[in-house]
Design a protein around this motif. Structure first.
Motif, PDB file in Angstrom:
ATOM      1  N   VAL A 196       0.854  -1.194   0.000  1.00 10.12           N
ATOM      2  CA  VAL A 196       0.000   0.000   0.000  1.00 10.12           C
ATOM      3  C   VAL A 196       0.889   1.243   0.000  1.00 10.12           C
ATOM      4  CG1 VAL A 196      -1.681   1.356   1.310  1.00 10.12           C
ATOM      5  CG2 VAL A 196      -1.926  -1.128   1.128  1.00 10.12           C
ATOM      6  N   VAL A 197       0.725   2.112  -1.013  1.00  6.73           N
ATOM      7  CA  VAL A 197       1.544   3.321  -1.112  1.00  6.73           C
ATOM      8  C   VAL A 197       0.710   4.589  -1.047  1.00  6.73           C
ATOM      9  CG1 VAL A 197       3.289   2.106  -2.477  1.00  6.73           C
ATOM     10  CG2 VAL A 197       1.482   3.378  -3.640  1.00  6.73           C
ATOM     11  N   SER A 198      -0.613   4.457  -1.077  1.00  4.05           N
ATOM     12  CA  SER A 198      -1.458   5.650  -1.024  1.00  4.05           C
ATOM     13  C   SER A 198      -2.760   5.350  -0.310  1.00  4.05           C
ATOM     14  CB  SER A 198      -1.770   6.165  -2.438  1.00  4.05           C
ATOM     15  OG  SER A 198      -2.565   5.239  -3.153  1.00  4.05           O
ATOM     16  N   VAL A 199      -3.305   6.373   0.348  1.00 11.83           N
ATOM     17  CA  VAL A 199      -4.608   6.288   0.996  1.00 11.83           C
ATOM     18  C   VAL A 199      -5.463   7.423   0.443  1.00 11.83           C
ATOM     19  CG1 VAL A 199      -5.886   6.351   3.167  1.00 11.83           C
ATOM     20  CG2 VAL A 199      -3.605   5.318   3.094  1.00 11.83           C
ATOM     21  N   GLY A 200      -6.558   7.076  -0.206  1.00 12.52           N
ATOM     22  CA  GLY A 200      -7.408   8.080  -0.828  1.00 12.52           C
ATOM     23  C   GLY A 200      -8.165   8.909   0.196  1.00 12.52           C
ATOM     24  N   ALA A 201      -8.705  10.025  -0.280  1.00 12.02           N
ATOM     25  CA  ALA A 201      -9.520  10.871   0.579  1.00 12.02           C
ATOM     26  C   ALA A 201     -10.810  10.146   0.941  1.00 12.02           C
ATOM     27  CB  ALA A 201      -9.840  12.179  -0.135  1.00 12.02           C
ATOM     28  N   ALA A 202     -11.388  10.533   2.058  1.00 15.03           N
ATOM     29  CA  ALA A 202     -12.630   9.899   2.513  1.00 15.03           C
ATOM     30  C   ALA A 202     -13.758  10.152   1.528  1.00 15.03           C
ATOM     31  CB  ALA A 202     -13.012  10.430   3.882  1.00 15.03           C
ATOM     32  N   GLU A 203     -14.483   9.091   1.169  1.00 13.52           N
ATOM     33  CA  GLU A 203     -15.667   9.192   0.322  1.00 13.52           C
ATOM     34  C   GLU A 203     -16.894   8.907   1.187  1.00 13.52           C
ATOM     35  OE1 GLU A 203     -17.931   6.601  -3.111  1.00 13.52           O
ATOM     36  OE2 GLU A 203     -15.735   6.661  -3.162  1.00 13.52           O
ATOM     37  N   ASP A 248      -2.023   0.637  -4.568  1.00 15.46           N
ATOM     38  CA  ASP A 248      -0.648   0.194  -4.779  1.00 15.46           C
ATOM     39  C   ASP A 248       0.085   1.175  -5.694  1.00 15.46           C
ATOM     40  OD1 ASP A 248      -1.514  -0.335  -7.379  1.00 15.46           O
ATOM     41  OD2 ASP A 248      -1.530  -2.510  -7.129  1.00 15.46           O
ATOM     42  N   ALA A 249       1.312   0.844  -6.054  1.00  7.16           N
ATOM     43  CA  ALA A 249       2.140   1.751  -6.848  1.00  7.16           C
ATOM     44  C   ALA A 249       1.596   1.976  -8.253  1.00  7.16           C
ATOM     45  CB  ALA A 249       3.567   1.202  -6.921  1.00  7.16           C
ATOM     46  N   ASP A 250       0.776   1.060  -8.740  1.00  3.89           N
ATOM     47  CA  ASP A 250       0.199   1.191 -10.070  1.00  3.89           C
ATOM     48  C   ASP A 250      -1.191   1.805 -10.053  1.00  3.89           C
ATOM     49  OD1 ASP A 250       2.440  -0.044 -11.295  1.00  3.89           O
ATOM     50  OD2 ASP A 250       1.661  -2.021 -10.746  1.00  3.89           O
ATOM     51  N   GLY A 251      -1.650   2.215  -8.882  1.00  2.87           N
ATOM     52  CA  GLY A 251      -2.982   2.800  -8.774  1.00  2.87           C
ATOM     53  C   GLY A 251      -4.085   1.791  -8.571  1.00  2.87           C
ATOM     54  N   PRO A 253      -9.451  -5.583  -5.931  1.00  3.15           N
ATOM     55  CA  PRO A 253      -8.968  -6.340  -7.097  1.00  3.15           C
ATOM     56  C   PRO A 253      -7.452  -6.467  -7.163  1.00  3.15           C
ATOM     57  CG  PRO A 253     -10.663  -4.766  -7.740  1.00  3.15           C
ATOM     58  CD  PRO A 253     -10.310  -4.460  -6.322  1.00  3.15           C
ATOM     59  N   ALA A 254      -6.707  -5.503  -6.588  1.00  2.24           N
ATOM     60  CA  ALA A 254      -5.242  -5.555  -6.620  1.00  2.24           C
ATOM     61  C   ALA A 254      -4.655  -6.167  -5.348  1.00  2.24           C
ATOM     62  CB  ALA A 254      -4.674  -4.151  -6.832  1.00  2.24           C
ATOM     63  N   ALA A 255      -5.479  -6.857  -4.578  1.00  2.00           N
ATOM     64  CA  ALA A 255      -4.986  -7.534  -3.376  1.00  2.00           C
ATOM     65  C   ALA A 255      -4.004  -8.632  -3.759  1.00  2.00           C
ATOM     66  CB  ALA A 255      -6.153  -8.131  -2.600  1.00  2.00           C
ATOM     67  N   PRO A 256      -3.109  -9.021  -2.858  1.00  4.94           N
ATOM     68  CA  PRO A 256      -2.154 -10.095  -3.177  1.00  4.94           C
ATOM     69  C   PRO A 256      -2.862 -11.374  -3.604  1.00  4.94           C
ATOM     70  CG  PRO A 256      -1.582  -9.013  -1.104  1.00  4.94           C
ATOM     71  CD  PRO A 256      -2.931  -8.491  -1.495  1.00  4.94           C
TER      72      PRO A 256
END
Length: 224
Positions: free
Chosen positions: A45-52, A148-151, A184-187
């Motif tokens: 995990v490289v990013s945490v989006g804003a709250a929706e 992740d790093a690829d979005g 969908p991008a989970a390990p």
């Protein structure tokens, strides 16, 4: 969030069936003033989006003797959020996932009862005429995308403030809970998923969260 598609279950099949997904998540109980977790230590995990913000309102249906609940299933009509519609959640598998089927809302209302397509899918479990509203769950949800790093979406974390009514007994309950659901991008590997879940649990516990006392919002609403 969907982590697999077209999974088999024990419900009746339709020629033009609904959307399928598999829900794999962790649930936690938290106090009203518990701060949000720090996700910086999660693998991948490289990013945490804003709250929706999502305002969710769901009516659950079952027979008076809770035939669906006893079989591990739940059926609901939910408005609000990206997946509003009619849902059937199946029993949990050995890995803790639940197959979920979804139909669009159309022009129906909860007062009209369960649509024919949903009732037909439940036919092996309960007679449609026995289905009646048993609970209403309103949920003010703040959702965060963990990328992740690829979005890609590794997981979604949601902070839920719940107001729930047991329609059978007129009992209202309120609580706050968190969910951590694979995306969908989970390990792909079991070992990597285990490591991701372990890191999520550690982050939640560090913030003051704890393992959920109830398996689902519906069970908690009904006092189970």
């Amino acid at each position: 969030m969907s982590v697999a598609e077209e999974q088999p279950d024990e419900l009746s099949a339709e020629p033009a069936g609904p959307a399928h997904s598999v829900e794999v998540e962790l649930k936690f109980d938290v106090d009203d003033d518990t701060p949000l977790p720090d996700w910086s230590g999660l693998p991948g995990v490289v990013s945490v989006g804003a709250a929706e913000l999502r305002e969710l309102d769901a009516v659950y249906f079952d027979s008076d003797d809770l035939a669906l609940a006893h079989a591990g299933y739940a059926v609901r009509r939910r408005t609000g959020g990206p997946d509003e519609g009619w849902h059937i959640k199946g029993a949990r598998d050995a890995e803790g996932g639940r197959v979920e089927r979804q139909w669009p809302l159309g022009k129906d209302t909860a007062e009209q009862g369960v649509p024919d397509a949903v009732a037909d899918a439940l036919a092996t479990l309960v007679v449609a005429s026995r289905l009646t509203p048993i609970a209403r769950i309103r949920n003010r949800r703040h959702a965060f995308a963990l990328g992740d790093a690829d979005g890609g979406l590794v997981a979604e974390f949601v902070d839920d403030h719940v107001v729930a009514s047991d329609e059978r007994h007129g009992v209202e309950r309120t609580w706050r809970e968190w969910e951590f659901e694979l995306g969908p991008a989970a390990p792909a590997s079991a070992d990597d998923r285990t490591a991701l879940f372990a890191a999520a649990v550690q982050a939640v516990h560090a913030a003051g969260g704890r393992a959920a006392a109830s398996d689902s919002k519906l069970a908690r609403t009904l006092g189970a």
